[in-house]
Design an enzyme around this catalytic site. Structure first.
Site, PDB file in Angstrom:
ATOM      1  N   SER A 124     -59.333  -6.773  68.936  1.00  0.00           N
ATOM      2  CA  SER A 124     -58.007  -6.148  68.915  1.00  0.00           C
ATOM      3  C   SER A 124     -57.470  -5.889  67.513  1.00  0.00           C
ATOM      4  CB  SER A 124     -57.056  -7.024  69.729  1.00  0.00           C
ATOM      5  OG  SER A 124     -55.825  -6.414  69.852  1.00  0.00           O
ATOM      6  N   HIS A 125     -56.385  -6.589  67.177  1.00  0.00           N
ATOM      7  CA  HIS A 125     -55.681  -6.368  65.915  1.00  0.00           C
ATOM      8  C   HIS A 125     -56.241  -7.248  64.800  1.00  0.00           C
ATOM      9  CE1 HIS A 125     -54.112  -9.593  68.265  1.00  0.00           C
ATOM     10  NE2 HIS A 125     -53.631 -10.165  67.162  1.00  0.00           N
ATOM     11  N   ASP A 300     -53.400  -0.362  66.818  1.00  0.00           N
ATOM     12  CA  ASP A 300     -54.255  -1.454  66.335  1.00  0.00           C
ATOM     13  C   ASP A 300     -55.727  -1.067  66.491  1.00  0.00           C
ATOM     14  OD1 ASP A 300     -54.463  -1.645  69.071  1.00  0.00           O
ATOM     15  OD2 ASP A 300     -54.553  -3.819  69.102  1.00  0.00           O
ATOM     16  N   ASP A 302     -58.150  -1.590  68.642  1.00  0.00           N
ATOM     17  CA  ASP A 302     -58.664  -1.054  69.907  1.00  0.00           C
ATOM     18  C   ASP A 302     -57.663  -0.119  70.593  1.00  0.00           C
ATOM     19  OD1 ASP A 302     -56.987  -3.244  70.444  1.00  0.00           O
ATOM     20  OD2 ASP A 302     -57.980  -3.690  72.329  1.00  0.00           O
ATOM     21  N   ASP A 304     -54.716  -0.321  71.836  1.00  0.00           N
ATOM     22  CA  ASP A 304     -53.824  -0.622  72.956  1.00  0.00           C
ATOM     23  C   ASP A 304     -52.413  -0.972  72.481  1.00  0.00           C
ATOM     24  OD1 ASP A 304     -54.542  -3.082  71.939  1.00  0.00           O
ATOM     25  OD2 ASP A 304     -55.078  -3.992  73.867  1.00  0.00           O
ATOM     26  N   ARG A 305     -52.268  -1.292  71.192  1.00  0.00           N
ATOM     27  CA  ARG A 305     -50.923  -1.584  70.673  1.00  0.00           C
ATOM     28  C   ARG A 305     -50.339  -0.355  69.985  1.00  0.00           C
ATOM     29  NH1 ARG A 305     -50.641  -7.608  68.206  1.00  0.00           N
ATOM     30  NH2 ARG A 305     -51.804  -8.645  69.851  1.00  0.00           N
ATOM     31  N   THR A 368     -47.198 -14.289  78.626  1.00  0.00           N
ATOM     32  CA  THR A 368     -47.885 -13.425  77.668  1.00  0.00           C
ATOM     33  C   THR A 368     -49.324 -13.189  78.126  1.00  0.00           C
ATOM     34  OG1 THR A 368     -46.537 -14.204  75.854  1.00  0.00           O
ATOM     35  CG2 THR A 368     -48.693 -13.317  75.282  1.00  0.00           C
ATOM     36  N   GLU A 387     -44.390  -5.572  75.978  1.00  0.00           N
ATOM     37  CA  GLU A 387     -44.369  -6.878  75.329  1.00  0.00           C
ATOM     38  C   GLU A 387     -43.856  -6.738  73.907  1.00  0.00           C
ATOM     39  OE1 GLU A 387     -47.859  -9.615  76.542  1.00  0.00           O
ATOM     40  OE2 GLU A 387     -48.695  -7.692  75.986  1.00  0.00           O
ATOM     41  N   SER A 389     -45.221  -7.966  71.471  1.00  0.00           N
ATOM     42  CA  SER A 389     -46.368  -7.914  70.571  1.00  0.00           C
ATOM     43  C   SER A 389     -46.924  -6.498  70.443  1.00  0.00           C
ATOM     44  CB  SER A 389     -47.445  -8.874  71.052  1.00  0.00           C
ATOM     45  OG  SER A 389     -47.778  -8.594  72.405  1.00  0.00           O
ATOM     46  N   LYS A 400     -52.481  -2.154  78.228  1.00  0.00           N
ATOM     47  CA  LYS A 400     -51.444  -1.485  77.452  1.00  0.00           C
ATOM     48  C   LYS A 400     -52.090  -0.316  76.725  1.00  0.00           C
ATOM     49  CE  LYS A 400     -51.681  -5.044  73.867  1.00  0.00           C
ATOM     50  NZ  LYS A 400     -52.238  -6.262  74.472  1.00  0.00           N
TER      51      LYS A 400
HETATM   52  C1  G16 Z   1     -53.264  -9.699  73.739  1.00  0.00           C
HETATM   53  C2  G16 Z   1     -52.666  -9.688  75.122  1.00  0.00           C
HETATM   54  C3  G16 Z   1     -51.187  -9.479  75.058  1.00  0.00           C
HETATM   55  C4  G16 Z   1     -50.543 -10.490  74.151  1.00  0.00           C
HETATM   56  C5  G16 Z   1     -51.197 -10.455  72.782  1.00  0.00           C
HETATM   57  C6  G16 Z   1     -50.712 -11.550  71.879  1.00  0.00           C
HETATM   58  O1  G16 Z   1     -53.157  -8.455  73.157  1.00  0.00           O
HETATM   59  O2  G16 Z   1     -53.241  -8.689  75.921  1.00  0.00           O
HETATM   60  O3  G16 Z   1     -50.668  -9.560  76.348  1.00  0.00           O
HETATM   61  O4  G16 Z   1     -49.180 -10.273  74.026  1.00  0.00           O
HETATM   62  O5  G16 Z   1     -52.590 -10.640  72.937  1.00  0.00           O
HETATM   63  O6  G16 Z   1     -51.042 -12.773  72.432  1.00  0.00           O
HETATM   64  P1  G16 Z   1     -50.852 -14.125  71.653  1.00  0.00           P
HETATM   65  O7  G16 Z   1     -49.375 -14.229  71.396  1.00  0.00           O
HETATM   66  O8  G16 Z   1     -51.376 -15.158  72.592  1.00  0.00           O
HETATM   67  O9  G16 Z   1     -51.628 -14.031  70.354  1.00  0.00           O
HETATM   68  P2  G16 Z   1     -54.299  -7.863  72.224  1.00  0.00           P
HETATM   69  O10 G16 Z   1     -53.747  -6.577  71.718  1.00  0.00           O
HETATM   70  O11 G16 Z   1     -54.533  -8.880  71.147  1.00  0.00           O
HETATM   71  O12 G16 Z   1     -55.474  -7.703  73.134  1.00  0.00           O
END
Ligand code: G16
Length: 582
Positions: A124-125, A300, A302, A304-305, A368, A387, A389, A400
């Site tokens: 992801s990020h 980000d 991938d 999705d953000r 979350t 969210e 985030s 997302k």
């Molecule tokens: C994932 C989840 C999200 C979550 C985020 C942050 O996103 O799919 O639902 O809000 O992680 O999670 P945490 O607060 O546990 O680090 P992504 O974009 O990282 O796949």
């Protein structure tokens, strides 16, 4: 035609292969250990019912980060050996997380086949490269991340695994060239199809939004636009959608060439890491060259953000989802018949709750993790969710969707400016301020303490839970810090009962709830790859329209003070300041 054999390879378990908030994320050096990825993939196959593996169609792709290409070949060979019928790979191994969800749900192969699941290769990020992070997660037939029942099974399997299956002599497939390669194994044919990463996703976006009206906006001399993919996979979609389909200038795309190491950057779309975009939009400390664009957005790794910006203006993700929900029916054709309901994750601000109440919509608060929205959507209870985030999305898929969020905002802007593009533009900032004037404003910030000692983080959380047993004690501390902050009237650990399947998720964050609607929330992140990340979420509601225009950090200063002292943050972590503030 190549005929392959199946080998059974002896292996033994690795510690810590527990999927977090969204899959297994570790440093590349961990993933490249012999058998490490293999164990996790076999544990996943073993956790699925037979028909999801034998004879099935699987998608394998990701954000293109370092080690993805090797991982795709390994997973393909293991899929062949486990009896999978065909593997679909996006060209060059690239598919954004939302595009994977779309492909599972929408794509039909030349022979009528449909995918029943996907391995998504992304952290992801988190940064990428030989010294950074890799990740893998499994998505189900509905296009969404595997639910906890499955991820728990996967983890359990990783702790007892003794062997995996692999077609070692299957040649590597050229994933840069479109087309189908056919093989034969002991149980019959096995195919790998490399397909265009963007076609299915672009088609879906065109069925949701009014591209013509967005095109009018993007090509108007009054409007200017900037999109930063931070060298993530969003770049594989940005030119196709924003430039080719919607007429944006090519120079409005920043960092849109996907790179294995994200150009050495941190592909996290926030005010700290999306530096170039932030400067271009006239935010932050650096001097802007010329007039900033009217609209800016980032994705980000991938894709999705999303982060949404106006000229010199930041839209909080919590406000963003509330504003999209409040305007969706008028501005986005997909929602013209009305919304089924809306949902947010627990730490996300209550801006969406207020909008839902005004609009008389069903509303849900989930833990979350995007997977929690999926059940609501499959049951027809939720159309739009988001969210704090930087994740926003809808029931068009089960992830997302960063580009969807940008198109949603462009649709709202196009709608608000329809027939008015010759006059003064209704800006992003106007839309947000009008929303606050109608619904009130949720001042909001998140403090992240990254890579904190895991033991210290646990102790801090345990202390906060213990403290909850005595509200008088809590309020004594609160008032001792700031007498102008209202009383804590409730404090708990968030627990969620899924309204669809009745499953219970406990320990989902520690909440301190204040009389005036303010909230302090503490959580440990489930997406880091080293140490612990403590997240502190701070929120305050202001209903009085004359007070919604304050600077966020000024409005929140008293609560920040209270949060840091209440949690003994510095004492436990040794940190005098957070790593990132969003
Ligand atoms: C994932 C989840 C999200 C979550 C985020 C942050 O996103 O799919 O639902 O809000 O992680 O999670 P945490 O607060 O546990 O680090 P992504 O974009 O990282 O796949």
């Amino acid at each position: 035609m190549v005929v392959f054999k199946v080998s059974r390879v002896q292996t033994s378990p690795f510690d810590g292969q527990k999927p977090g908030t969204s899959g297994l994320r570790k440093k590349v050096k961990v993933f490249v250990q012999p058998n490490y990825l293999h164990n996790f993939v076999q544990a996943t196959f073993n956790a699925l019912t037979a028909e999801k593996v034998r004879g099935a169609t699987l998608v394998v792709s990701g954000d293109g980060r370092y080690f993805s290409k090797d991982a795709i070949q390994i997973i393909t060979k293991m899929a062949a050996a486990n009896g999978v019928r065909r593997v679909w790979v996006g060209q060059n191994g690239l598919l954004s997380t939302p595009a994977v969800s779309c492909v599972i749900r929408e794509r039909v192969g030349p022979d009528g086949s449909k995918a029943t699941g996907a391995f998504i290769l992304t952290a992801s990020h988190n940064p990428g490269g030989p010294h950074e992070d890799f990740g893998i997660k499994y998505n189900m037939e509905n296009g969404g991340p595997a639910p906890e029942g499955i991820t728990d099974k996967i983890y359990k399997n990783t702790t007892t695994i003794t062997e995996y299956l692999i077609a070692e002599d299957l040649p590597d497939v050229d994933i840069s060239a479109l087309g189908v390669t056919n093989f034969t194994g002991p149980e019959g044919p096995f195919d790998v199809e490399v397909f265009d990463s963007a076609t299915d996703y672009v088609k879906l976006m065109k069925s949701i939004f009014d591209f013509e009206s967005i095109r009018k906006l993007l090509t108007s001399p009054k409007f200017s636009f900037c999109y930063d993919a931070l060298h993530g996979v969003a770049g594989a979609y940005a030119k196709r959608i924003f430039v080719d389909e919607l007429g944006a200038q090519e120079n409005s795309l920043l960092n849109c060439v996907p790179k294995e190491d994200f150009g050495g950057g941190h592909p996290d779309p926030n005010l700290t890491y999306a530096k170039e975009l932030v400067a271009r939009m006239g935010l932050g400390n650096s001097e802007t060259q010329g007039e900033p664009p009217e609209f800016g957005a980032a994705a980000d790794g991938d894709a999705d953000r999303n982060m949404i910006l106006g000229k010199r203006f930041f839209v909080t993700p919590s406000d963003s989802v509330a504003i999209i929900a409040a305007n969706a029916v008028e501005a986005i054709p997909y929602f013209s018949a009305g919304l089924k309901g809306v949902a947010r994750s627990m730490p996300t601000s209550a801006a969406l709750d207020v909008a839902a109440k005004h609009l008389n919509l069903k509303f849900f608060e989930v833990p979350t993790g995007w997977k929690f929205f999926g059940n609501l959507m499959d049951a027809g209870l939720c159309s739009i969710c988001g969210e704090e985030s930087f994740g926003t999305g809808s029931d068009h898929i089960r992830e997302k969707d960063g580009i969807w969020a940008v198109l949603a905002w462009l649709s709202i802007l196009a709608y608000k400016n329809k027939d008015k593009l010759q006059d003064k533009l209704v800006t992003v900032e106007d839309i947000v301020r009008n929303h606050w004037a109608t619904y009130g404003r949720h001042y909001y910030t998140r403090y992240d303490y990254e890579n904190v000692d895991a033991g210290a983080a646990k102790e801090l959380m345990a202390y906060l839970v213990k403290l909850q047993s005595s509200l008088p004690e809590v309020n004594k501390i609160v008032k001792g810090v700031r007498s102008d902050v209202s009383n804590v009237v409730n404090a708990d650990e968030f627990e969620y009962k899924d309204p669809v399947d009745g499953s219970i998720s406990s320990h989902q964050g520690i909440r301190y709830l204040f009389e005036d609607g303010s909230r302090l929330i503490f959580r440990l992140s489930g997406t880091g790859s080293e140490g612990a990340t403590i997240r502190l979420y701070i929120e305050q509601y202001e209903k009085d329209p004359s007070k919604t225009g304050r600077l966020s950090h000024e409005a929140l200063a008293p609560l920040v003070d209270v949060a840091l002292k209440l949690s003994k943050m510095q004492e436990y972590t040794g940190r005098s300041a957070p790593t990132v503030i969003t």
